[in-house]
Scaffold this active site. Structure first.
Site, PDB file in Angstrom:
ATOM      1  N   MET A  23     -18.692  58.590  11.888  1.00 55.92           N
ATOM      2  CA  MET A  23     -19.347  59.870  11.657  1.00 55.92           C
ATOM      3  C   MET A  23     -20.222  59.735  10.414  1.00 55.92           C
ATOM      4  SD  MET A  23     -16.295  62.630  12.532  1.00 55.92           S
ATOM      5  CE  MET A  23     -14.963  61.657  11.780  1.00 55.92           C
ATOM      6  N   ALA A  24     -21.510  60.022  10.573  1.00 55.69           N
ATOM      7  CA  ALA A  24     -22.468  59.853   9.488  1.00 55.69           C
ATOM      8  C   ALA A  24     -22.076  60.709   8.286  1.00 55.69           C
ATOM      9  CB  ALA A  24     -23.868  60.227   9.960  1.00 55.69           C
ATOM     10  N   CYS A 107     -25.173  59.124  20.988  1.00 55.88           N
ATOM     11  CA  CYS A 107     -25.691  60.126  20.044  1.00 55.88           C
ATOM     12  C   CYS A 107     -26.576  61.145  20.767  1.00 55.88           C
ATOM     13  CB  CYS A 107     -26.484  59.437  18.949  1.00 55.88           C
ATOM     14  SG  CYS A 107     -27.114  60.583  17.700  1.00 55.88           S
ATOM     15  N   HIS A 179     -17.210  59.535  25.697  1.00 53.74           N
ATOM     16  CA  HIS A 179     -17.108  60.913  25.243  1.00 53.74           C
ATOM     17  C   HIS A 179     -17.340  61.784  26.473  1.00 53.74           C
ATOM     18  CE1 HIS A 179     -18.313  64.135  22.046  1.00 53.74           C
ATOM     19  NE2 HIS A 179     -17.719  64.680  23.084  1.00 53.74           N
ATOM     20  N   GLY A 211     -12.979  62.973  22.930  1.00 51.61           N
ATOM     21  CA  GLY A 211     -13.325  64.370  23.165  1.00 51.61           C
ATOM     22  C   GLY A 211     -12.119  65.281  23.191  1.00 51.61           C
ATOM     23  N   GLY A 234     -12.646  61.801  16.448  1.00 53.31           N
ATOM     24  CA  GLY A 234     -13.726  62.124  15.526  1.00 53.31           C
ATOM     25  C   GLY A 234     -13.422  63.387  14.748  1.00 53.31           C
ATOM     26  N   ARG A 235     -13.932  64.513  15.231  1.00 60.85           N
ATOM     27  CA  ARG A 235     -13.843  65.767  14.480  1.00 60.85           C
ATOM     28  C   ARG A 235     -12.407  66.215  14.208  1.00 60.85           C
ATOM     29  NH1 ARG A 235     -16.759  69.706  18.171  1.00 60.85           N
ATOM     30  NH2 ARG A 235     -15.912  68.288  19.739  1.00 60.85           N
TER      31      ARG A 235
END
Length: 378
Positions: A23-24, A107, A179, A211, A234-235
């Site tokens: 994650m950027a 992305c 994803h 996801g 990720g999140r």
């Protein structure tokens, strides 16, 4: 389906089948160290551009920093030019000692897809194959596995994931992460785990599911439902690095669900700030820490004044003074369990694509211009 206890990517064996999604601006060396202190897994560096690395762009090189205890170096590459991707792969293997390289084809950011990159690229099957062939050929002499991450497709009318899986397998890619959203969905709506299951049935290489993994129980449900070899998170770990402790326990067959008090969360926040300052210097480290404050305190009763002050910190001494104002005995807000974190938003009206991109699926994309600076993840 049985729950895997480890993950094998070519010559690399990961003790727990869990991968931290790049994650950027998030998954820098400090955050990777913080998560690794919580539990086993594969922790991937922020995504970098292949052209930036090949041209020795200073900002790109600054992002390629690893913690001293980071024994398994993993990097995600972005690129649209097979030659640049191949050269960048060789540089990572030869000069940076990486043990794993992931290629981003997921992305959804318009500035990326508009140039045919990220989630747009798998529409060009020929170009995808060329990139993967170059990357695998460059990594093979170093015995470094190459994996890819992608999405279902551009939208429901332009799905690409099954072809991407086939091409990945044919070109020697070690695994594919899916994803379960389309590019047009971005991060909105619900992830389609059935698509992950369909990809598992379609290929022989390991499939990783990505996801809507907000808790360890979600990860177990995903692998049981889809047959995935592991999960990409990720999140769900934003402001909750202890999620990796829960994931490690869950995949080991133990029932652990971390519900830290605010005092325990405060200690993790302090450790995060400390690591950022060690890697970046105090001024920049504190600035980087600010973005994490709202995620850590989500659902807690900490007042707005204190939150705002923490989001403006400039020194570790200031961090310490403000964290001391938190109520250490406040229990974890259980209503936050299982809820989305980080960006969500709404579906896009359409996917931004290069002119004529949809005209055929076999073009080489030779006209694409690859940026030399970093882009965001997918």
């Amino acid at each position: 389906m049985p729950v895997p206890s480890s993950l094998t990517l070519g010559s690399l064996v990961v003790d727990t089948p869990v991968v931290l999604a790049p994650m950027a601006g998030i998954t820098n060396a400090a955050y990777r160290r913080l998560c690794a202190e919580q539990g086993a897994g594969l922790y991937v560096c922020e995504m970098i551009t292949s052209r930036g690395l090949v041209e020795r762009d200073a900002h790109t090189q600054d992002m390629l920093v690893f913690d001293e205890l980071e024994t398994t170096r993993s990097v995600q590459l972005y690129g649209t030019d097979p030659v640049y991707v191949g050269k960048a792969t060789e540089i990572l293997c030869a000069e940076y000692g990486v043990a794993h390289i992931d290629l981003n084809f997921g992305c959804p950011v318009p500035k990326v897809t508009r140039k045919g990159g990220g989630g747009a690229l798998p529409w060009k099957r020929g170009l995808l194959a060329e990139i993967l062939e170059e990357a695998v050929a460059a990594a093979t002499p170093y015995d470094v596995p190459v994996t890819i991450k992608t999405r279902k497709g551009l939208d429901d009318d332009h799905l690409t994931y099954l072809d991407a899986g086939r091409i990945a397998q044919e070109t020697g890619v070690a695994a594919i992460a899916l994803h379960g959203r389309t590019v047009v969905q971005a991060y909105s709506g619900a992830a389609d785990w059935d698509a992950i299951g369909a990809l598992v049935e379609h290929v022989d290489i390991p499939v990783l599911g990505n996801g809507d993994i907000w808790e360890a129980a979600d990860a177990l449900r995903m692998v049981e439902q889809t047959g995935a070899a592991g999960v990409v998170v990720g999140r769900g770990c934003l402001g909750r690095p202890w999620l990796f402790r829960d994931l490690a326990a869950a995949f080991a067959g133990e029932s652990v669900a971390t519900l830290p008090t605010l005092g325990e969360v405060r200690d993790v926040m302090r450790r995060h700030a400390e690591l950022l300052c060690q890697h970046m210097g105090e001024e920049r480290g504190c600035k980087e820490f600010r973005k994490h404050v709202s995620w850590y305190l989500k659902g807690f009763a900490a007042g707005g004044t204190l939150r705002r002050a923490l989001a403006l910190v400039t020194s570790l001494a200031e961090v310490d003074a403000l964290l001391a104002e938190l109520d250490p005995a406040e229990p974890f807000p259980v209503l936050e369990l299982g809820t989305p974190r980080g960006r969500q938003g709404s579906p896009r009206a359409r996917v931004a694509l290069p002119d004529g991109w949809l005209d055929d699926t076999d073009g080489s994309g030779a006209h694409l211009q690859e940026d030399a600076t970093e882009v965001t993840g997918g």
